[in-house]
Design a protein around this motif. Structure first.
Motif, PDB file in Angstrom:
ATOM      1  N   PHE A 224       0.391   6.722  -2.494  1.00  0.00           N
ATOM      2  CA  PHE A 224      -0.776   7.431  -1.985  1.00  0.00           C
ATOM      3  C   PHE A 224      -0.396   8.825  -1.486  1.00  0.00           C
ATOM      4  O   PHE A 224       0.741   9.056  -1.065  1.00  0.00           O
TER       5      PHE A 224
ATOM      6  N   THR B  94       0.298  -0.557   0.186  1.00  0.00           N
ATOM      7  CA  THR B  94      -0.389  -1.579  -0.602  1.00  0.00           C
ATOM      8  C   THR B  94      -1.445  -0.930  -1.487  1.00  0.00           C
ATOM      9  O   THR B  94      -2.270  -0.147  -1.020  1.00  0.00           O
ATOM     10  N   SER B  95      -1.405  -1.248  -2.768  1.00  0.00           N
ATOM     11  CA  SER B  95      -2.315  -0.629  -3.728  1.00  0.00           C
ATOM     12  C   SER B  95      -3.765  -1.015  -3.459  1.00  0.00           C
ATOM     13  O   SER B  95      -4.060  -2.094  -2.934  1.00  0.00           O
ATOM     14  N   SER B  96      -4.668  -0.124  -3.843  1.00  0.00           N
ATOM     15  CA  SER B  96      -6.101  -0.405  -3.733  1.00  0.00           C
ATOM     16  C   SER B  96      -6.570  -1.329  -4.853  1.00  0.00           C
ATOM     17  O   SER B  96      -7.689  -1.848  -4.813  1.00  0.00           O
ATOM     18  N   LEU B  97      -5.719  -1.535  -5.859  1.00  0.00           N
ATOM     19  CA  LEU B  97      -6.036  -2.448  -6.950  1.00  0.00           C
ATOM     20  C   LEU B  97      -5.663  -3.873  -6.553  1.00  0.00           C
ATOM     21  O   LEU B  97      -4.593  -4.107  -5.981  1.00  0.00           O
ATOM     22  N   ILE B  98      -6.516  -4.809  -6.846  1.00  0.00           N
ATOM     23  CA  ILE B  98      -6.268  -6.204  -6.499  1.00  0.00           C
ATOM     24  C   ILE B  98      -5.057  -6.725  -7.266  1.00  0.00           C
ATOM     25  O   ILE B  98      -4.932  -6.524  -8.473  1.00  0.00           O
TER      26      ILE B  98
ATOM     27  N   LYS C 232       2.427  -2.879  -4.576  1.00  0.00           N
ATOM     28  CA  LYS C 232       2.521  -1.568  -3.951  1.00  0.00           C
ATOM     29  C   LYS C 232       1.984  -0.477  -4.864  1.00  0.00           C
ATOM     30  O   LYS C 232       1.963  -0.613  -6.084  1.00  0.00           O
TER      31      LYS C 232
ATOM     32  N   ARG D 154     -10.640   3.428 -12.475  1.00  0.00           N
ATOM     33  CA  ARG D 154      -9.687   4.307 -11.785  1.00  0.00           C
ATOM     34  C   ARG D 154      -8.969   5.147 -12.836  1.00  0.00           C
ATOM     35  O   ARG D 154      -7.988   4.713 -13.427  1.00  0.00           O
TER      36      ARG D 154
ATOM     37  N   GLY E 164      -5.364  10.529   1.014  1.00  0.00           N
ATOM     38  CA  GLY E 164      -5.914   9.184   0.999  1.00  0.00           C
ATOM     39  C   GLY E 164      -6.080   8.599  -0.391  1.00  0.00           C
ATOM     40  O   GLY E 164      -6.262   7.383  -0.538  1.00  0.00           O
ATOM     41  N   GLU E 165      -6.018   9.436  -1.427  1.00  0.00           N
ATOM     42  CA  GLU E 165      -6.161   8.937  -2.792  1.00  0.00           C
ATOM     43  C   GLU E 165      -4.869   8.286  -3.276  1.00  0.00           C
ATOM     44  O   GLU E 165      -3.769   8.728  -2.942  1.00  0.00           O
ATOM     45  N   GLU E 166      -5.029   7.252  -4.095  1.00  0.00           N
ATOM     46  CA  GLU E 166      -3.878   6.611  -4.724  1.00  0.00           C
ATOM     47  C   GLU E 166      -3.585   7.298  -6.054  1.00  0.00           C
ATOM     48  O   GLU E 166      -4.496   7.766  -6.739  1.00  0.00           O
TER      49      GLU E 166
ATOM     50  N   THR F  81      -0.551  10.901   1.448  1.00  0.00           N
ATOM     51  CA  THR F  81      -0.730  10.568   2.859  1.00  0.00           C
ATOM     52  C   THR F  81      -1.151  11.759   3.709  1.00  0.00           C
ATOM     53  O   THR F  81      -1.658  11.587   4.817  1.00  0.00           O
TER      54      THR F  81
END
Length: 291
Positions: free
Chosen positions: A131, A120-124, A128, A229, A279-281, A133
């Motif tokens: 990332f 799931t993206s960090s953007l609202i 998807k 971002r 951890g970064e997208e 991992t």
């Protein structure tokens, strides 16, 4: 000083709307003297061969049908590599000893020092995203591939394009449909079956499923950058050379819509613009693609 412009991306609009509304094209300004590629084609090819070869060896006990049609020198090469990797004797495929296998994302980490996956993206409301991992993606590394059916600019894609946010337009008008659902999925599977030569697969269709064999084939889910971002990857076109090993084509997540095309298969890879930590997208800029 001379400069030139390149058409980078255009929205696909049904023909009926084109009579009423103009199609606005976004142009990318590129100084003539600049080096367009972030990394060389040789580096892209080297990375893909390194990862695909590692995947092939990891899945060696399932490659027996393919090995029977490969030239003896090629077969021996893989047997030697497997022997070194697992500290076993040559001709291991004839042994009854069970081979230790790893998940594709583990192979990617062992080979390149990082792994990537969809989440799931960090953007609202962005759905998807992709990332890092595990590990660290170094600047200039190939971090993923954009999978899908490859269409020349004169080939039909109208019905596949309706409501489809996964169609990628290359600089020369070539389109890549990275949608893993609906008509797009059916078309890709059909082309994948059409081009198969006995046990030899000319492309990978597992990116259409939840069990992806090529862990790089997640590039269609990389989201666009935003004001807060910044882009950390960019798209780069790559044409698969004729010398690409036929036994490794089973990991290529792209296939031509037509099988009578003489030009090389078009792929698009995503290249890291800076070091990207665990951890970064991944974020791209849809208007920066290089060929």
């Amino acid at each position: 000083m001379h400069h030139y412009y390149r058409i980078v991306r255009e929205k696909l609009v049904p023909f009926s709307f084109r009579k009423t509304f103009p199609i606005f094209r976004t142009l990318r300004y590129v100084p003539e003297e600049s080096k367009d590629k972030v990394i060389s084609d040789e580096d892209v090819l080297g990375t893909l061969l390194k990862v695909f070869q590692a995947l092939f060896i990891n899945d060696f006990n399932k490659q027996s049908d393919i090995l029977t049609v490969l030239p003896e020198p090629v077969k021996s090469k893989y047997q030697d590599l497997l022997s070194v990797q697992h500290q076993r004797v040559k001709h291991l495929e004839y042994s009854h000893e069970e081979q230790n296998t790893f998940k594709p994302e583990e192979i990617l980490y062992k080979t390149l020092g990082f792994s990537v996956a969809r989440a799931t993206s960090s953007l609202i409301s962005a759905g998807k995203g992709v990332f890092v991992t595990k590990g660290l993606v170094p600047k200039g590394a190939v971090v993923s591939m954009y999978p899908g059916t490859v269409y020349q600019k004169y080939e039909p894609i109208f019905f596949q394009s309706i409501g489809n946010p996964f169609i990628f337009r290359c600089l020369d008008g070539v389109l890549i449909d990275g949608n893993d659902k609906g008509i797009s999925k059916v078309v890709y599977r059909s082309c994948n079956g059409r081009d198969r030569l006995g046990p030899l697969k000319m492309s990978d269709s597992t990116w259409l499923t939840s069990e992806i064999h090529n862990p790089l084939a997640v590039g269609q889910y990389v989201n666009n950058c935003s004001n807060d971002r910044a882009a950390n990857v960019c798209y780069q076109e790559f044409d698969v050379p004729a010398v690409f090993p036929i036994e490794l084509k089973q990991y290529l997540p792209n296939i031509d819509y037509s099988n009578d095309k003489q030009s090389p298969l078009r792929c698009v890879v995503l290249v890291a613009l800076r070091d990207i930590k665990q951890g970064e997208e991944l974020f791209s800029n849809y208007y920066t693609i290089v060929s």
